[in-house]
Scaffold this motif. Structure first.
Motif, PDB file in Angstrom:
ATOM      1  N   UNK A 259      -0.092  -3.764 -11.623  1.00  0.00           N
ATOM      2  CA  UNK A 259       1.077  -3.001 -11.191  1.00  0.00           C
ATOM      3  C   UNK A 259       1.071  -2.863  -9.670  1.00  0.00           C
ATOM      4  N   UNK A 260       2.193  -3.211  -9.018  1.00  0.00           N
ATOM      5  CA  UNK A 260       2.321  -3.084  -7.569  1.00  0.00           C
ATOM      6  C   UNK A 260       2.426  -1.602  -7.215  1.00  0.00           C
ATOM      7  N   UNK A 261       1.437  -1.094  -6.481  1.00  0.00           N
ATOM      8  CA  UNK A 261       1.454   0.315  -6.080  1.00  0.00           C
ATOM      9  C   UNK A 261       2.064   0.404  -4.684  1.00  0.00           C
ATOM     10  N   UNK A 262       3.360   0.607  -4.674  1.00  0.00           N
ATOM     11  CA  UNK A 262       4.153   0.601  -3.452  1.00  0.00           C
ATOM     12  C   UNK A 262       3.620   1.577  -2.406  1.00  0.00           C
ATOM     13  N   UNK A 263       3.164   2.764  -2.853  1.00  0.00           N
ATOM     14  CA  UNK A 263       2.692   3.788  -1.927  1.00  0.00           C
ATOM     15  C   UNK A 263       1.168   3.850  -1.851  1.00  0.00           C
ATOM     16  N   UNK A 264       0.501   2.794  -2.304  1.00  0.00           N
ATOM     17  CA  UNK A 264      -0.955   2.707  -2.159  1.00  0.00           C
ATOM     18  C   UNK A 264      -1.690   3.676  -3.061  1.00  0.00           C
ATOM     19  N   UNK A 265      -2.591   4.450  -2.467  1.00  0.00           N
ATOM     20  CA  UNK A 265      -3.404   5.387  -3.249  1.00  0.00           C
ATOM     21  C   UNK A 265      -4.869   5.266  -2.881  1.00  0.00           C
ATOM     22  N   UNK A 312       5.319   8.789 -12.791  1.00  0.00           N
ATOM     23  CA  UNK A 312       5.508   8.006 -14.018  1.00  0.00           C
ATOM     24  C   UNK A 312       5.727   6.534 -13.719  1.00  0.00           C
ATOM     25  N   UNK A 313       6.372   6.248 -12.569  1.00  0.00           N
ATOM     26  CA  UNK A 313       6.668   4.852 -12.235  1.00  0.00           C
ATOM     27  C   UNK A 313       5.500   4.147 -11.538  1.00  0.00           C
ATOM     28  N   UNK A 314       4.355   4.836 -11.414  1.00  0.00           N
ATOM     29  CA  UNK A 314       3.086   4.207 -11.014  1.00  0.00           C
ATOM     30  C   UNK A 314       3.112   3.581  -9.621  1.00  0.00           C
ATOM     31  N   UNK A 315       3.628   4.325  -8.647  1.00  0.00           N
ATOM     32  CA  UNK A 315       3.655   3.817  -7.284  1.00  0.00           C
ATOM     33  C   UNK A 315       2.406   4.143  -6.481  1.00  0.00           C
ATOM     34  N   UNK A 316       1.603   5.113  -6.963  1.00  0.00           N
ATOM     35  CA  UNK A 316       0.441   5.551  -6.188  1.00  0.00           C
ATOM     36  C   UNK A 316      -0.712   5.939  -7.113  1.00  0.00           C
ATOM     37  N   UNK A 317      -1.887   5.351  -6.853  1.00  0.00           N
ATOM     38  CA  UNK A 317      -3.060   5.645  -7.684  1.00  0.00           C
ATOM     39  C   UNK A 317      -3.736   6.923  -7.201  1.00  0.00           C
ATOM     40  N   UNK A 318      -4.155   7.775  -8.148  1.00  0.00           N
ATOM     41  CA  UNK A 318      -4.789   9.040  -7.790  1.00  0.00           C
ATOM     42  C   UNK A 318      -6.270   9.122  -8.131  1.00  0.00           C
ATOM     43  N   UNK A 319      -6.835   8.138  -8.831  1.00  0.00           N
ATOM     44  CA  UNK A 319      -8.258   8.210  -9.239  1.00  0.00           C
ATOM     45  C   UNK A 319      -9.193   8.320  -8.032  1.00  0.00           C
ATOM     46  N   UNK A 498       6.555   0.366   7.228  1.00  0.00           N
ATOM     47  CA  UNK A 498       7.549   1.331   6.755  1.00  0.00           C
ATOM     48  C   UNK A 498       8.666   0.620   5.997  1.00  0.00           C
ATOM     49  N   UNK A 499       9.061  -0.550   6.510  1.00  0.00           N
ATOM     50  CA  UNK A 499      10.127  -1.333   5.871  1.00  0.00           C
ATOM     51  C   UNK A 499       9.602  -2.020   4.611  1.00  0.00           C
ATOM     52  N   UNK A 500       8.413  -2.609   4.699  1.00  0.00           N
ATOM     53  CA  UNK A 500       7.802  -3.305   3.553  1.00  0.00           C
ATOM     54  C   UNK A 500       7.643  -2.357   2.371  1.00  0.00           C
ATOM     55  N   UNK A 501       7.283  -1.110   2.657  1.00  0.00           N
ATOM     56  CA  UNK A 501       7.087  -0.119   1.591  1.00  0.00           C
ATOM     57  C   UNK A 501       8.406   0.380   0.993  1.00  0.00           C
TER      58      UNK A 501
END
Length: 600
Positions: A259-265, A312-319, A498-501
């Protein structure tokens, strides 16, 4: 006197079936609904959920190809060649929540689907949904309408094992004009091929296949603008590729279980820290993170057994538990590669040392800019802030946005009708500087651009961005379009990430108002204008030349529920410099020739 308050008793308590709940609250399961004009719209989430199941089969060693087809009528068909759903559980697996094999570690070790919800959500939100599983010469097929089972069929057939799913998004849930844009789908399928090297994916007959995994992704995105051949590493739990470019800032593509995590994590921050530790250990230095990472482009994909996402849309990992293992693996792998390749290591140390030199030269300019800004005002000039900001722990800041608008007249229209909780405003003074080809000190010497950077809080890192959406709100005339291009250049040149994200947008405002005594319609193009001029009796036509001409009462709807914004997206990061050089560089004769040849 009888109370008008409604009676609250047992009759008011409702029990919804699993699929009825999904239809009632679709946003809880697939995020934004949308009409398909945004790559994160729910219709693509439906496709992703089915493809994810097929990918999970490949990850577990079953099935080497996946075929995806779309039709003009809005149908999507996905066929994998994995094990196939066990025939006795086909109906349950696509209609009963919390039913599936992804809870069983013996069958699925890493899974990215919505764990027990994915295909059920697709089924519930489809006008028609058909699933067919083939196993060892036998098949089971089930057909649903709006999530309700209407037909079952089973028998024998001479076909390869696997699962076929065919569905059409329901226009009772999605907008009536929803449609699938193949360019968005292509990008997703392309990423799937990079993340699963050796897997063949077909989209409407076009084949996607990768031999080198994330190394192929990095080369495809960054292009030839690299200082050295990308570093590449892969083991069972992590895969990554790194290189440096001549661009400013850093640019990363991060993934968790495909899954592509757009906002990282946490996985991305650990990856970045691992690179820093590796370079410092090899060089026996104490370089700063910004010096090691400026100009870097990287891809990282991790497999996590129990991923915890922040939405829910899985943009950022929290582990947090994955952090130290990733740092250690990345550091060890990169140090090992640098020791084995001295020429490569030398190029990296040269780049980092150059970054350090430039940063130190900039320090005096930065201090001067900050001192000057402090004398002017305590607050950032031109900024009307909002209450909630992106990254707030309460989660409310996800709806935050800032409008970069031209001039005081437009600002006046927007101030009184904006939402002070979520909508900030920044008023520009005249045309911004064309920054293409300029050094980073220009950013500090130009008060306007410096104030934009400070308002967004992106000086140190795009991770600190204060607003989820940065919206360019300029007039629809030639000057407005020029200002828009100059602002896009500013972000693409200095703050590409900023644009890529996906944080940069353009506000669409109406060009015309067509009205009579009974009706008022706002038109965004000549086609809409002509339609309403014909439709209305005794129409009155108004042409809006600038945002300042639109009254605050009218403007409220254009930045409210009916707001139209277009995301500024980048197909390939490697094309950015080439495009900016052509449109914003010093090649006026070349541009003029292009305009003359293509002028209609």
């Amino acid at each position: 006197m009888a109370s008008s308050e409604p009676i609250y008793d047992e009759s008011k308590i409702k029990s919804l079936s699993s699929l009825e709940h999904i239809r009632l609250r679709p946003g809880m399961y697939i995020g934004r609904l949308g009409d398909g004009t945004h790559p994160e719209d729910g219709v693509y989430v439906l496709i992703k959920e089915v493809v994810d199941n097929a990918i999970d089969e490949f990850i577990m060693g079953h099935g080497q190809r996946i075929e995806i087809e779309t039709t003009e009528a809005g149908y999507v068909q996905i066929r994998d060649y994995g094990r196939g759903i066990p025939l006795g559980k086909v109906v349950d697996c696509v209609s009963r929540i919390n039913t599936g094999a992804k809870y069983n570690d013996e069958v699925f070790q890493f899974s990215v689907g919505l764990n027990g919800v994915g295909t059920k959500a697709v089924n519930a939100l489809s006008e028609e949904f058909v699933v067919r599983s083939t196993r060892d010469g036998a098949f089971k097929e089930a057909r649903f309408l709006k999530g309700k089972l209407v037909d079952e069929l089973d028998g024998s057939e001479d076909a390869d094992n696997g699962t076929l799913v065919r569905f059409k998004a329901d226009t009772e849930v999605f907008p009536a004009d929803v449609r699938i844009r193949e360019e968005f789908l292509r990008k997703r399928i392309q990423y799937y091929s990079y993340l699963n090297k050796g897997l063949t994916l077909k989209l409407n007959g076009e084949t996607f296949f990768s031999r080198r995994g994330l190394k192929d992704l990095l080369v495809a995105e960054v292009g030839e603008d690299t200082l050295y051949e990308p570093i590449y590493f892969r083991d069972k739990a992590i895969e990554f590729a790194i290189t440096h470019t001549t661009n400013y800032g850093e640019n990363h593509y991060s993934f968790v279980n495909g899954q592509y995590t757009n906002d990282g994590g946490t996985h991305l921050s650990a990856f970045r820290e691992g690179i820093l530790k590796a370079v410092n250990e090899y060089a026996k230095k104490s370089f700063q993170g910004q010096d090691v990472r400026d100009g870097i482009a990287g891809c990282v994909a991790v497999k996590v057994k129990d991923p915890v996402f922040e939405s829910q849309t899985k943009n950022k990992l929290g582990n947090t538990d994955v952090r130290q293992p990733i740092i250690n693996t990345v550091k060890t792998a990169v140090v090992d590669i640098l020791h084995k390749n001295e020429a490569l290591a030398k190029k990296i140390i040269e780049k980092v040392t150059f970054n350090e030199k430039i940063r130190k030269e900039l320090q005096a300019v930065k201090k001067e800019a900050r001192d000057k800004a402090r004398k002017v005002a305590i607050k950032i000039p031109g900024l009307r802030d909002c209450k909630y900001h992106f990254g707030d722990k309460n989660g409310k800041g996800d709806g935050s946005m800032i409008f970069l608008t031209e001039g005081q007249s437009a600002l006046g229209s927007m101030v009184s009708c904006r939402s002070a909780e979520f909508q900030a405003l920044f008023a520009l003074r005249g045309k911004p500087l064309n920054v293409f080809g300029l050094k980073k000190d220009s950013l500090y010497k130009n008060a306007e651009l410096y104030n934009i950077m400070k308002a967004l809080d992106i000086e140190e890192s795009v991770d600190n961005l204060r607003y989820n959406k940065v919206i360019l709100a300029t007039d629809a005339d030639v000057d407005g379009l020029h200002i828009r291009n100059l602002l896009m250049t500013f972000f693409l040149y200095y703050f590409e990430e900023l644009v890529i994200r996906g944080h940069l947008y353009v506000l669409e405002t109406p060009l015309y108002r067509v009205r009579n005594k009974k009706e008022t319609h706002y038109c965004y193009d000549d086609k809409e204008r002509n339609r309403y001029l014909k439709k209305l009796k005794d129409p009155e036509l108004t042409r809006f030349k600038g945002l300042g001409e639109i009254s605050p009462k009218e403007f409220g709807q254009f930045i409210g529920d009916q707001m139209r914004i277009v995301q500024v997206s980048v197909d390939r990061a490697g094309d950015i410099n080439k495009i900016l050089r052509f449109y914003m560089g010093n090649n006026t004769p070349e541009r003029k020739g292009y305009i003359m040849e293509n002028l209609i």
